[in-house]
Motif scaffolding. Structure first.
Motif, PDB file in Angstrom:
ATOM      1  N   ARG A  35      -4.379 -42.578  14.590  1.00 42.75           N
ATOM      2  CA  ARG A  35      -5.387 -43.187  15.471  1.00 42.75           C
ATOM      3  C   ARG A  35      -4.997 -44.612  15.847  1.00 42.75           C
ATOM      4  O   ARG A  35      -5.121 -45.017  17.004  1.00 42.75           O
ATOM      5  N   ARG A  36      -4.491 -45.363  14.877  1.00 44.26           N
ATOM      6  CA  ARG A  36      -4.082 -46.749  15.141  1.00 44.26           C
ATOM      7  C   ARG A  36      -2.868 -46.810  16.073  1.00 44.26           C
ATOM      8  O   ARG A  36      -2.795 -47.682  16.935  1.00 44.26           O
ATOM      9  N   LEU A  37      -1.936 -45.882  15.906  1.00 45.47           N
ATOM     10  CA  LEU A  37      -0.763 -45.862  16.779  1.00 45.47           C
ATOM     11  C   LEU A  37      -1.153 -45.509  18.212  1.00 45.47           C
ATOM     12  O   LEU A  37      -0.594 -46.072  19.165  1.00 45.47           O
ATOM     13  N   LYS A  38      -2.094 -44.606  18.378  1.00 47.57           N
ATOM     14  CA  LYS A  38      -2.571 -44.285  19.729  1.00 47.57           C
ATOM     15  C   LYS A  38      -3.231 -45.504  20.360  1.00 47.57           C
ATOM     16  O   LYS A  38      -3.079 -45.751  21.553  1.00 47.57           O
ATOM     17  N   LYS A  39      -3.949 -46.265  19.548  1.00 47.67           N
ATOM     18  CA  LYS A  39      -4.571 -47.504  20.045  1.00 47.67           C
ATOM     19  C   LYS A  39      -3.491 -48.514  20.451  1.00 47.67           C
ATOM     20  O   LYS A  39      -3.622 -49.189  21.482  1.00 47.67           O
ATOM     21  N   VAL A  40      -2.415 -48.605  19.674  1.00 52.68           N
ATOM     22  CA  VAL A  40      -1.317 -49.512  20.010  1.00 52.68           C
ATOM     23  C   VAL A  40      -0.677 -49.102  21.339  1.00 52.68           C
ATOM     24  O   VAL A  40      -0.384 -49.946  22.187  1.00 52.68           O
ATOM     25  N   VAL A  41      -0.481 -47.802  21.535  1.00 52.17           N
ATOM     26  CA  VAL A  41       0.110 -47.315  22.786  1.00 52.17           C
ATOM     27  C   VAL A  41      -0.795 -47.668  23.966  1.00 52.17           C
ATOM     28  O   VAL A  41      -0.322 -48.120  25.016  1.00 52.17           O
ATOM     29  N   GLN A  42      -2.107 -47.494  23.809  1.00 55.34           N
ATOM     30  CA  GLN A  42      -3.046 -47.833  24.879  1.00 55.34           C
ATOM     31  C   GLN A  42      -3.020 -49.333  25.187  1.00 55.34           C
ATOM     32  O   GLN A  42      -2.995 -49.742  26.352  1.00 55.34           O
ATOM     33  N   LEU A  43      -3.027 -50.156  24.138  1.00 58.77           N
ATOM     34  CA  LEU A  43      -2.982 -51.608  24.341  1.00 58.77           C
ATOM     35  C   LEU A  43      -1.678 -52.041  24.987  1.00 58.77           C
ATOM     36  O   LEU A  43      -1.664 -52.916  25.860  1.00 58.77           O
ATOM     37  N   HIS A  44      -0.575 -51.439  24.562  1.00 54.17           N
ATOM     38  CA  HIS A  44       0.731 -51.775  25.118  1.00 54.17           C
ATOM     39  C   HIS A  44       0.793 -51.385  26.596  1.00 54.17           C
ATOM     40  O   HIS A  44       1.296 -52.146  27.428  1.00 54.17           O
ATOM     41  N   ASP A  45       0.273 -50.220  26.936  1.00 56.23           N
ATOM     42  CA  ASP A  45       0.248 -49.780  28.330  1.00 56.23           C
ATOM     43  C   ASP A  45      -0.605 -50.720  29.174  1.00 56.23           C
ATOM     44  O   ASP A  45      -0.228 -51.079  30.291  1.00 56.23           O
ATOM     45  N   LEU A  46      -1.746 -51.143  28.642  1.00 55.57           N
ATOM     46  CA  LEU A  46      -2.610 -52.085  29.350  1.00 55.57           C
ATOM     47  C   LEU A  46      -1.907 -53.420  29.564  1.00 55.57           C
ATOM     48  O   LEU A  46      -1.992 -54.018  30.653  1.00 55.57           O
ATOM     49  N   ALA A  47      -1.189 -53.905  28.564  1.00 53.42           N
ATOM     50  CA  ALA A  47      -0.468 -55.174  28.696  1.00 53.42           C
ATOM     51  C   ALA A  47       0.639 -55.075  29.743  1.00 53.42           C
ATOM     52  O   ALA A  47       0.833 -55.995  30.541  1.00 53.42           O
ATOM     53  N   ILE A  48       1.359 -53.950  29.762  1.00 47.34           N
ATOM     54  CA  ILE A  48       2.427 -53.776  30.759  1.00 47.34           C
ATOM     55  C   ILE A  48       1.835 -53.725  32.165  1.00 47.34           C
ATOM     56  O   ILE A  48       2.364 -54.346  33.095  1.00 47.34           O
ATOM     57  N   ARG A  49       0.726 -53.006  32.322  1.00 43.83           N
ATOM     58  CA  ARG A  49       0.084 -52.954  33.647  1.00 43.83           C
ATOM     59  C   ARG A  49      -0.424 -54.325  34.070  1.00 43.83           C
ATOM     60  O   ARG A  49      -0.347 -54.693  35.247  1.00 43.83           O
ATOM     61  N   CYS A  50      -0.921 -55.110  33.121  1.00 43.15           N
ATOM     62  CA  CYS A  50      -1.412 -56.458  33.425  1.00 43.15           C
ATOM     63  C   CYS A  50      -0.281 -57.346  33.929  1.00 43.15           C
ATOM     64  O   CYS A  50      -0.427 -58.040  34.930  1.00 43.15           O
ATOM     65  N   VAL A  51       0.860 -57.315  33.252  1.00 41.87           N
ATOM     66  CA  VAL A  51       1.995 -58.143  33.663  1.00 41.87           C
ATOM     67  C   VAL A  51       2.554 -57.670  35.007  1.00 41.87           C
ATOM     68  O   VAL A  51       2.907 -58.487  35.864  1.00 41.87           O
ATOM     69  N   THR A  52       2.599 -56.362  35.223  1.00 37.26           N
ATOM     70  CA  THR A  52       3.089 -55.834  36.499  1.00 37.26           C
ATOM     71  C   THR A  52       2.188 -56.266  37.651  1.00 37.26           C
ATOM     72  O   THR A  52       2.674 -56.705  38.704  1.00 37.26           O
ATOM     73  N   LEU A  53       0.891 -56.166  37.461  1.00 38.08           N
ATOM     74  CA  LEU A  53      -0.055 -56.606  38.487  1.00 38.08           C
ATOM     75  C   LEU A  53       0.029 -58.105  38.712  1.00 38.08           C
ATOM     76  O   LEU A  53       0.002 -58.574  39.859  1.00 38.08           O
ATOM     77  N   LEU A  54       0.162 -58.874  37.645  1.00 35.87           N
ATOM     78  CA  LEU A  54       0.312 -60.322  37.764  1.00 35.87           C
ATOM     79  C   LEU A  54       1.566 -60.670  38.543  1.00 35.87           C
ATOM     80  O   LEU A  54       1.543 -61.554  39.404  1.00 35.87           O
ATOM     81  N   ASN A  55       2.664 -59.966  38.274  1.00 33.90           N
ATOM     82  CA  ASN A  55       3.908 -60.231  38.996  1.00 33.90           C
ATOM     83  C   ASN A  55       3.748 -59.921  40.480  1.00 33.90           C
ATOM     84  O   ASN A  55       4.203 -60.690  41.327  1.00 33.90           O
ATOM     85  N   ARG A  56       3.104 -58.793  40.801  1.00 36.12           N
ATOM     86  CA  ARG A  56       2.890 -58.451  42.211  1.00 36.12           C
ATOM     87  C   ARG A  56       2.016 -59.497  42.904  1.00 36.12           C
ATOM     88  O   ARG A  56       2.242 -59.836  44.052  1.00 36.12           O
ATOM     89  N   THR A  57       1.018 -59.985  42.194  1.00 36.10           N
ATOM     90  CA  THR A  57       0.078 -60.938  42.781  1.00 36.10           C
ATOM     91  C   THR A  57       0.696 -62.315  42.970  1.00 36.10           C
ATOM     92  O   THR A  57       0.485 -62.964  43.994  1.00 36.10           O
ATOM     93  N   LEU A  58       1.464 -62.776  41.985  1.00 37.91           N
ATOM     94  CA  LEU A  58       1.957 -64.154  42.009  1.00 37.91           C
ATOM     95  C   LEU A  58       3.383 -64.310  42.525  1.00 37.91           C
ATOM     96  O   LEU A  58       3.888 -65.425  42.574  1.00 37.91           O
ATOM     97  N   SER A  59       4.035 -63.249  42.914  1.00 37.88           N
ATOM     98  CA  SER A  59       5.432 -63.324  43.308  1.00 37.88           C
ATOM     99  C   SER A  59       5.647 -64.282  44.481  1.00 37.88           C
ATOM    100  O   SER A  59       6.531 -65.139  44.437  1.00 37.88           O
TER     101      SER A  59
END
Length: 149
Positions: A35-59
């Protein structure tokens, strides 16, 4: 500028939460590790999407900021060459900002008590972590503190 810094801090906080969650896996009971590893995967995916969106926005904004910094330095150097080089100009040219170091998560795929299904989740996180997360100026150059310094 405040909006840019706040969004960068927001993404950085997401990455810090992933690191803290990974570090807390050592204290997780064996029956709760999946259960904790699935939570880590979800958090990691959210962080990657956040950085990708930030890069698109601020480029584009980062590209303009970089161009303005280069123009400012060129005009400063032209001024120093025109007026002459003295002690004050040397102090301005030697100005440096400290570069913050981001902590790197430490996670191994051969942990104790991790079932094969969970090891696949860990391998997925490790595979995603191989690509560095970075901000770019119009997909031309990676933007960091050292570049602006």
């Amino acid at each position: 500028m405040i909006t840019i810094l706040a969004t960068i801090k927001y993404c950085s906080t997401h990455l810090q939460i992933v690191i803290i969650t990974i570090d807390s896996l050592d204290r997780t009971a064996a029956e709760n590790i999946d259960r904790r590893l699935k939570k880590v995967v979800q958090l990691h995916d959210l962080a990657i999407r956040c950085v990708t969106l930030l890069n698109r926005t601020l480029s584009v904004v980062m590209a303009l900021q970089l161009a303005l910094c280069i123009l400012t330095w060129c005009l400063t150097l032209l001024y120093v060459l025109t007026i002459g080089l003295d002690l004050i100009a040397m102090n301005v040219l030697n100005f440096r900002l400290p570069a913050p170091s981001l902590p790197v998560s430490r996670m191994s795929s051969g942990g104790n008590g991790i079932v094969p299904v969970s090891q696949k989740l860990v391998q997925m996180i490790l595979a995603r972590a191989q690509q560095p997360l970075r901000l770019t100026a119009w997909d031309f150059v990676t933007v960091n503190v050292e570049l602006f310094t």
